[in-house]
Write a protein that holds these residues in place. Structure first.
Motif, PDB file in Angstrom:
ATOM      1  N   SER A 169     -14.258 -52.532  50.009  1.00  0.00           N
ATOM      2  CA  SER A 169     -14.882 -53.310  51.080  1.00  0.00           C
ATOM      3  C   SER A 169     -14.617 -54.781  50.833  1.00  0.00           C
ATOM      4  O   SER A 169     -14.507 -55.213  49.673  1.00  0.00           O
ATOM      5  CB  SER A 169     -16.381 -53.030  51.132  1.00  0.00           C
ATOM      6  N   ILE A 170     -14.507 -55.555  51.947  1.00  0.00           N
ATOM      7  CA  ILE A 170     -14.218 -56.982  51.823  1.00  0.00           C
ATOM      8  C   ILE A 170     -15.358 -57.764  52.470  1.00  0.00           C
ATOM      9  O   ILE A 170     -16.197 -57.212  53.202  1.00  0.00           O
ATOM     10  CB  ILE A 170     -12.864 -57.324  52.487  1.00  0.00           C
ATOM     11  N   SER A 171     -15.376 -59.068  52.187  1.00  0.00           N
ATOM     12  CA  SER A 171     -16.531 -59.882  52.564  1.00  0.00           C
ATOM     13  C   SER A 171     -16.434 -60.475  53.969  1.00  0.00           C
ATOM     14  O   SER A 171     -17.275 -61.280  54.355  1.00  0.00           O
ATOM     15  CB  SER A 171     -16.678 -61.027  51.541  1.00  0.00           C
ATOM     16  N   ILE A 172     -15.420 -60.137  54.738  1.00  0.00           N
ATOM     17  CA  ILE A 172     -15.303 -60.650  56.120  1.00  0.00           C
ATOM     18  C   ILE A 172     -15.258 -59.472  57.063  1.00  0.00           C
ATOM     19  O   ILE A 172     -14.836 -58.371  56.677  1.00  0.00           O
ATOM     20  CB  ILE A 172     -14.054 -61.538  56.282  1.00  0.00           C
ATOM     21  N   ILE A 185      -2.555 -65.829  60.737  1.00  0.00           N
ATOM     22  CA  ILE A 185      -3.935 -65.591  61.146  1.00  0.00           C
ATOM     23  C   ILE A 185      -4.886 -66.293  60.191  1.00  0.00           C
ATOM     24  O   ILE A 185      -5.928 -66.787  60.562  1.00  0.00           O
ATOM     25  CB  ILE A 185      -4.219 -64.081  61.195  1.00  0.00           C
ATOM     26  N   ALA A 186      -4.472 -66.322  58.948  1.00  0.00           N
ATOM     27  CA  ALA A 186      -5.202 -67.065  57.925  1.00  0.00           C
ATOM     28  C   ALA A 186      -6.632 -66.574  57.750  1.00  0.00           C
ATOM     29  O   ALA A 186      -7.568 -67.340  57.736  1.00  0.00           O
ATOM     30  CB  ALA A 186      -5.187 -68.558  58.219  1.00  0.00           C
ATOM     31  N   LEU A 187      -6.767 -65.238  57.643  1.00  0.00           N
ATOM     32  CA  LEU A 187      -8.076 -64.684  57.286  1.00  0.00           C
ATOM     33  C   LEU A 187      -8.117 -64.500  55.777  1.00  0.00           C
ATOM     34  O   LEU A 187      -7.209 -63.909  55.193  1.00  0.00           O
ATOM     35  CB  LEU A 187      -8.291 -63.353  57.993  1.00  0.00           C
ATOM     36  N   LYS A 188      -9.154 -65.032  55.188  1.00  0.00           N
ATOM     37  CA  LYS A 188      -9.278 -64.917  53.731  1.00  0.00           C
ATOM     38  C   LYS A 188     -10.698 -64.482  53.373  1.00  0.00           C
ATOM     39  O   LYS A 188     -11.647 -64.861  54.048  1.00  0.00           O
ATOM     40  CB  LYS A 188      -8.972 -66.250  53.043  1.00  0.00           C
ATOM     41  N   GLY A 189     -10.783 -63.691  52.361  1.00  0.00           N
ATOM     42  CA  GLY A 189     -12.107 -63.243  51.892  1.00  0.00           C
ATOM     43  C   GLY A 189     -12.014 -62.742  50.461  1.00  0.00           C
ATOM     44  O   GLY A 189     -11.038 -63.011  49.760  1.00  0.00           O
ATOM     45  N   LEU A 190     -13.055 -62.005  50.060  1.00  0.00           N
ATOM     46  CA  LEU A 190     -13.103 -61.479  48.689  1.00  0.00           C
ATOM     47  C   LEU A 190     -13.397 -59.983  48.723  1.00  0.00           C
ATOM     48  O   LEU A 190     -14.037 -59.499  49.669  1.00  0.00           O
ATOM     49  CB  LEU A 190     -14.208 -62.180  47.876  1.00  0.00           C
ATOM     50  N   ASP A 231     -17.429 -54.065  60.291  1.00  0.00           N
ATOM     51  CA  ASP A 231     -18.796 -54.402  60.638  1.00  0.00           C
ATOM     52  C   ASP A 231     -18.810 -55.894  60.949  1.00  0.00           C
ATOM     53  O   ASP A 231     -17.773 -56.564  60.899  1.00  0.00           O
ATOM     54  CB  ASP A 231     -19.734 -54.066  59.472  1.00  0.00           C
ATOM     55  N   THR A 232     -19.987 -56.432  61.233  1.00  0.00           N
ATOM     56  CA  THR A 232     -20.034 -57.842  61.619  1.00  0.00           C
ATOM     57  C   THR A 232     -19.631 -58.750  60.455  1.00  0.00           C
ATOM     58  O   THR A 232     -18.815 -59.666  60.621  1.00  0.00           O
ATOM     59  CB  THR A 232     -21.455 -58.204  62.078  1.00  0.00           C
ATOM     60  N   GLU A 233     -20.185 -58.448  59.289  1.00  0.00           N
ATOM     61  CA  GLU A 233     -19.971 -59.348  58.154  1.00  0.00           C
ATOM     62  C   GLU A 233     -19.113 -58.735  57.056  1.00  0.00           C
ATOM     63  O   GLU A 233     -18.892 -59.339  56.017  1.00  0.00           O
ATOM     64  CB  GLU A 233     -21.326 -59.744  57.551  1.00  0.00           C
ATOM     65  N   GLU A 234     -18.648 -57.492  57.228  1.00  0.00           N
ATOM     66  CA  GLU A 234     -17.796 -56.885  56.207  1.00  0.00           C
ATOM     67  C   GLU A 234     -16.924 -55.819  56.844  1.00  0.00           C
ATOM     68  O   GLU A 234     -17.153 -55.430  58.000  1.00  0.00           O
ATOM     69  CB  GLU A 234     -18.634 -56.251  55.089  1.00  0.00           C
ATOM     70  N   ALA A 235     -15.934 -55.373  56.084  1.00  0.00           N
ATOM     71  CA  ALA A 235     -15.021 -54.349  56.566  1.00  0.00           C
ATOM     72  C   ALA A 235     -14.647 -53.451  55.402  1.00  0.00           C
ATOM     73  O   ALA A 235     -14.697 -53.852  54.236  1.00  0.00           O
ATOM     74  CB  ALA A 235     -13.770 -54.976  57.160  1.00  0.00           C
ATOM     75  N   VAL A 236     -14.274 -52.217  55.744  1.00  0.00           N
ATOM     76  CA  VAL A 236     -13.928 -51.228  54.734  1.00  0.00           C
ATOM     77  C   VAL A 236     -12.534 -50.724  55.023  1.00  0.00           C
ATOM     78  O   VAL A 236     -12.181 -50.487  56.187  1.00  0.00           O
ATOM     79  CB  VAL A 236     -14.926 -50.059  54.731  1.00  0.00           C
ATOM     80  N   GLY A 237     -11.719 -50.569  53.977  1.00  0.00           N
ATOM     81  CA  GLY A 237     -10.365 -50.102  54.175  1.00  0.00           C
ATOM     82  C   GLY A 237      -9.885 -49.244  53.029  1.00  0.00           C
ATOM     83  O   GLY A 237     -10.531 -49.134  51.988  1.00  0.00           O
TER      84      GLY A 237
END
Lengths: 290, 52
Positions: free
Chosen positions: A232-235, A215-220, A265-271
């Motif tokens: 929380s992440i930046s994607i 899938i190659a999703l990458k963030g911070l 969310d649109t620009e971030e996600a929480v896990g």
């Protein structure tokens, strides 16, 4: 009276006056030896009395000194006896001390051996922990690959089931069309030509290779709440993140933990944080694939 | 011997009683000295001759 007599009288008178004057002057200025004797005698008597009193005091002091000497001699004898007893006790204690020192020496060797064994065991434990960490990392990678493979397999099975249904439907449709065509061509005495499919039929079915979905999703990581084990992440959903997806947190080549997405969310996600090896912090890399 | 003075050859000569008086004065001085010495000896030593 002759002149010589007169001269002698005058000379005698002058000599008498002169000598008497000398005698009177000497006697008047002579020391009063009696008074001196009396004073010296009284002084001597006083000194005698003083000597007697000092002698008595000396005798008293000598008696006191003798008594004190006797007392001190008795105390010295008692102290000597105590010293003898204490020396005996000291000897006994020294013997016990030597025995205890021997025991301490033996215990020290035992402790040293135990310390060496503990050090060796600690080293083995560290090596084992390092190996365990490596195995856990490999296990996490393999689990991720297994999850991907399982998802791919389920998807393929669903596709296969759909294709089988379609094939069955097409076969039934083909039989029905062949029946209809036979009925149409039966009065003319013709028979339908055998069907030659365009797609060649493969002889042997082979298992498909394992395809790891990239899938190659990458963030911070943008924020970490260690108290609630959340991050929380930046994607977000705009990048394709969905609830239930699992992201791997790494710092360089080091695996930190996993994040199971529970809200997007649109620009971030929480896990939620899982398999935490170290404490994650903002700036760590998150990706769906290791 | 007259106590009155006489002039012999133009010179004034003393009478003989004058020398007697001088001799008496010398005697008195000697006696007074002896008494004084005796007094001193008696009151300092308690005796006139002996050594206490």
């Amino acid at each position: 009276m002759s002149t010589l007599t007169k001269i002698l009288i005058v000379l005698l008178t002058i000599a008498s006056i002169f000598l008497c004057g000398i005698v009177v002057t000497y006697v008047a200025n002579a020391d009063n030896y009696r008074e001196k004797y009396t004073s010296q005698k009284s002084e001597r008597d006083g000194l005698k009395e003083k000597t007697v009193s000092l002698s008595e005091q000396l005798n008293n002091k000598i008696a006191e000194k003798d008594a004190l000497e006797d007392k001190l001699n008795r105390e010295i004898a008692a102290l000597n006896k105590q010293i003898t007893n204490l020396q005996g006790d000291l000897k006994t204690i020294n013997d016990k001390n030597q025995i205890l020192e021997l025991r301490v020496t033996d215990m020290a060797s035992v402790v040293e051996t135990s310390a060496q064994t503990a050090g060796t065991n600690g080293q083995l434990l560290k090596e084992t922990l390092v190996e365990l960490n490596k195995l856990q990392s490999q296990q996490i990678k393999l689990s991720a690959q297994l999850d991907d493979t399982s998802a791919t397999l389920l998807e393929k099975l669903a596709i296969i089931q759909t294709l089988e249904t379609e094939k069955k439907r097409l076969t039934e449709e083909k039989l029905e069309l062949q029946g209809r065509l036979g009925k149409i061509l039966q009065p003319t005495g013709k028979a339908p030509a055998p069907v030659t499919p365009v797609t060649p039929q493969k002889d042997v079915a082979r298992p498909a290779p394992v395809i790891s979905q990239d899938i190659a999703l990458k963030g911070l990581v943008t924020a970490v709440d260690l108290k609630n084990k959340m991050a929380s992440i930046s994607i977000g959903s705009a990048d394709g993140v969905k609830d239930g997806m699992k992201f791997h947190v790494t710092r360089g080549d080091k695996f930190i933990c996993d994040i199971l997405i529970i809200d997007t969310d649109t620009e971030e996600a929480v896990g939620a944080l899982e398999l935490m090896q170290e404490q994650p912090k903002a700036g760590d890399t998150v990706s769906t694939n290791l | 011997m007259s106590p009155a003075g006489r002039i012999r050859g133009g010179k004034l000569i003393a009478a003989d009683n004058l020398y007697t008086a001088i001799l008496g004065l010398a005697l008195c001085i000697v006696l007074a000295t002896a008494v004084f010495v005796a007094y001193k000896c008696y009151f300092q030593y308690g005796t006139f001759y002996e050594i206490p």
